[in-house]
Design a protein around this motif. Structure first.
Motif, PDB file in Angstrom:
ATOM      1  N   ALA A 154      13.823  -4.402  17.983  1.00  0.00           N
ATOM      2  CA  ALA A 154      14.904  -4.530  16.222  1.00  0.00           C
ATOM      3  C   ALA A 154      15.904  -2.856  17.022  1.00  0.00           C
ATOM      4  O   ALA A 154      15.534  -2.230  16.124  1.00  0.00           O
ATOM      5  CB  ALA A 154      13.882  -4.916  15.013  1.00  0.00           C
ATOM      6  N   PRO A 155      17.213  -3.647  16.142  1.00  0.00           N
ATOM      7  CA  PRO A 155      18.193  -2.434  15.870  1.00  0.00           C
ATOM      8  C   PRO A 155      17.717  -1.692  14.955  1.00  0.00           C
ATOM      9  O   PRO A 155      18.309  -0.806  14.664  1.00  0.00           O
ATOM     10  CB  PRO A 155      19.384  -3.208  16.203  1.00  0.00           C
ATOM     11  CG  PRO A 155      19.285  -3.814  16.812  1.00  0.00           C
ATOM     12  CD  PRO A 155      17.764  -4.847  16.654  1.00  0.00           C
ATOM     13  N   TYR A 156      17.328  -2.480  13.856  1.00  0.00           N
ATOM     14  CA  TYR A 156      17.891  -1.640  12.748  1.00  0.00           C
ATOM     15  C   TYR A 156      15.983  -0.729  12.351  1.00  0.00           C
ATOM     16  O   TYR A 156      16.250   0.584  12.014  1.00  0.00           O
ATOM     17  CB  TYR A 156      17.866  -3.208  11.572  1.00  0.00           C
ATOM     18  CG  TYR A 156      18.586  -3.726  10.813  1.00  0.00           C
ATOM     19  CD1 TYR A 156      19.291  -2.504  10.146  1.00  0.00           C
ATOM     20  CD2 TYR A 156      19.465  -4.427  11.471  1.00  0.00           C
ATOM     21  CE1 TYR A 156      20.712  -3.554   9.803  1.00  0.00           C
ATOM     22  CE2 TYR A 156      20.279  -4.635  11.374  1.00  0.00           C
ATOM     23  CZ  TYR A 156      21.152  -4.146   9.797  1.00  0.00           C
ATOM     24  OH  TYR A 156      22.706  -4.769   9.972  1.00  0.00           O
ATOM     25  N   GLY A 157      15.435  -1.925  13.542  1.00  0.00           N
ATOM     26  CA  GLY A 157      14.107  -0.620  13.488  1.00  0.00           C
ATOM     27  C   GLY A 157      14.406   0.569  13.996  1.00  0.00           C
ATOM     28  O   GLY A 157      14.188   1.891  14.159  1.00  0.00           O
ATOM     29  N   LYS A 158      15.110   0.774  15.178  1.00  0.00           N
ATOM     30  CA  LYS A 158      15.284   2.221  15.502  1.00  0.00           C
ATOM     31  C   LYS A 158      16.275   2.323  14.697  1.00  0.00           C
ATOM     32  O   LYS A 158      16.471   4.254  15.141  1.00  0.00           O
ATOM     33  CB  LYS A 158      16.758   1.519  17.108  1.00  0.00           C
ATOM     34  CG  LYS A 158      17.249   2.917  17.625  1.00  0.00           C
ATOM     35  CD  LYS A 158      18.269   1.531  19.142  1.00  0.00           C
ATOM     36  CE  LYS A 158      18.521   2.922  19.622  1.00  0.00           C
ATOM     37  NZ  LYS A 158      19.867   2.626  21.146  1.00  0.00           N
ATOM     38  N   ALA A 159      16.968   2.148  14.270  1.00  0.00           N
ATOM     39  CA  ALA A 159      18.135   3.379  13.076  1.00  0.00           C
ATOM     40  C   ALA A 159      17.169   4.128  12.102  1.00  0.00           C
ATOM     41  O   ALA A 159      17.362   4.790  11.792  1.00  0.00           O
ATOM     42  CB  ALA A 159      19.153   2.349  12.120  1.00  0.00           C
ATOM     43  N   ALA A 160      15.979   2.822  12.086  1.00  0.00           N
ATOM     44  CA  ALA A 160      15.252   3.719  11.272  1.00  0.00           C
ATOM     45  C   ALA A 160      14.530   5.067  11.643  1.00  0.00           C
ATOM     46  O   ALA A 160      13.606   6.068  11.380  1.00  0.00           O
ATOM     47  CB  ALA A 160      14.404   3.106  10.745  1.00  0.00           C
ATOM     48  N   LYS A 161      13.745   4.562  12.977  1.00  0.00           N
ATOM     49  CA  LYS A 161      13.227   5.625  13.718  1.00  0.00           C
ATOM     50  C   LYS A 161      14.264   6.938  13.788  1.00  0.00           C
ATOM     51  O   LYS A 161      13.691   8.098  13.203  1.00  0.00           O
ATOM     52  CB  LYS A 161      13.040   5.102  15.109  1.00  0.00           C
ATOM     53  CG  LYS A 161      12.377   6.375  15.663  1.00  0.00           C
ATOM     54  CD  LYS A 161      11.595   5.286  17.222  1.00  0.00           C
ATOM     55  CE  LYS A 161      11.001   6.631  18.314  1.00  0.00           C
ATOM     56  NZ  LYS A 161      10.947   6.196  19.102  1.00  0.00           N
ATOM     57  N   GLN A 162      15.775   6.485  13.776  1.00  0.00           N
ATOM     58  CA  GLN A 162      16.704   8.172  14.913  1.00  0.00           C
ATOM     59  C   GLN A 162      16.672   8.371  12.937  1.00  0.00           C
ATOM     60  O   GLN A 162      16.307   9.961  12.734  1.00  0.00           O
ATOM     61  CB  GLN A 162      17.835   6.980  14.502  1.00  0.00           C
ATOM     62  CG  GLN A 162      17.883   6.889  16.164  1.00  0.00           C
ATOM     63  CD  GLN A 162      19.577   6.010  16.194  1.00  0.00           C
ATOM     64  OE1 GLN A 162      19.912   5.449  15.639  1.00  0.00           O
ATOM     65  NE2 GLN A 162      19.667   6.332  17.787  1.00  0.00           N
TER      66      GLN A 162
END
Length: 277
Positions: A154-162
């Protein structure tokens, strides 16, 4: 009796004429859409069918994480299951175009073939149904379990991890781990917060924001994060399916054009607090 028979025949002819005038080639296309864009897509489909009233167009959709949708497309090959892929990032679409080029289809050939297109840009929000986080955002250090979407798919999850790897948190532990938990996609992330499994977490702005009378209006409590992660640019691409008819291709091209160029569709996208490219 003759008059009744005449009326009956006329009625039969009228019925046949109505059938002939109804959409003789009703077509349906299928969209695989990233979970964050499912609600806007539903509104766009309604507007599209109204705009092309009488064409017999229909659009169905499946909502999952972007990574899960790409896996469906790769596994389905030339048989589907989607005519159109609306991802939550550019990377997964790029991967299809470069690594699985036989699976993508240009939606226009004039003036040149265009495979992928940018249809919206989103932002990350820290959200809670019960905790007033409006002025402070995510505590540093963490003190409560919270949830993000799966950063692998999930790209929004990737953004949150960043975001979590930046100061003031500089999180280096495995995710999920510690106070950080994951849900399979951004819709399930929101549902986990609203359902009380977690006090708060990171969701897509579009899930909790609507533009009302020109003003962004949010649900419950939120804290906006506009930096600290790669821009969330959402791209789409038509998928090559060998069984697609010319009528379905026509509908598909019209649908993509509607998303990108129709003022009503653009207004719907912006009403969900996306920026429109």
């Amino acid at each position: 009796m003759l008059n009744l028979r005449k009326i009956s025949l006329i009625s039969g002819i009228s019925a046949a004429a109505l059938v002939a005038c109804s959409p003789a080639h009703a077509t349906t296309i299928s969209v695989g859409v990233a979970a964050n864009f499912a609600n806007p897509l539903s509104d766009i489909i309604t507007a599209f069918k109204g705009y092309y009233n009488g064409y017999g167009f229909d659009v169905t959709y499946t909502s999952k994480s972007t990574g899960a949708l790409e896996t469906d497309i790769i596994n389905g090959g030339a048989s589907g299951p989607y005519d159109l892929f609306l991802a939550a990032d550019k990377a997964h679409v790029d991967d299809l175009v470069t690594t699985h080029s036989s699976l993508v289809y240009p939606y226009t050939t004039s003036p040149s073939a265009l495979y992928e297109f940018h249809y919206a840009s989103g932002l990350l929000e820290f959200y809670s149904k019960t905790v007033n986080i409006n002025s402070s955002g995510l505590p540093a250090p963490f003190t409560t379990n919270f949830v993000i979407a799966d950063p692998v798919n999930a790209p929004y999850g990737k953004a949150a991890k960043q975001l979590l790897t930046n100061a003031p948190w500089t999180y280096t532990s495995a995710i999920p781990g510690g106070y950080v938990f994951t849900a399979s996609n951004i819709d399930n992330t929101l549902a986990a917060i609203d359902g009380g499994s977690y006090a708060y977490g990171f969701v897509a702005k579009s899930q909790i924001c609507k533009v009302i009378s020109g003003v962004e209006t949010f649900t419950n409590y939120h804290y906006s994060y506009t930096t600290g992660y790669d821009p969330i640019v959402q791209y789409g691409v038509e998928i090559a399916i060998t069984s697609r008819t010319s009528a379905q291709q026509d509908e598909l091209d019209k649908f993509v054009d509607f998303i990108l160029n129709n003022a009503t569709a653009q207004g719907i996208i912006q009403s969900y607090c996306y920026s429109y490219p």
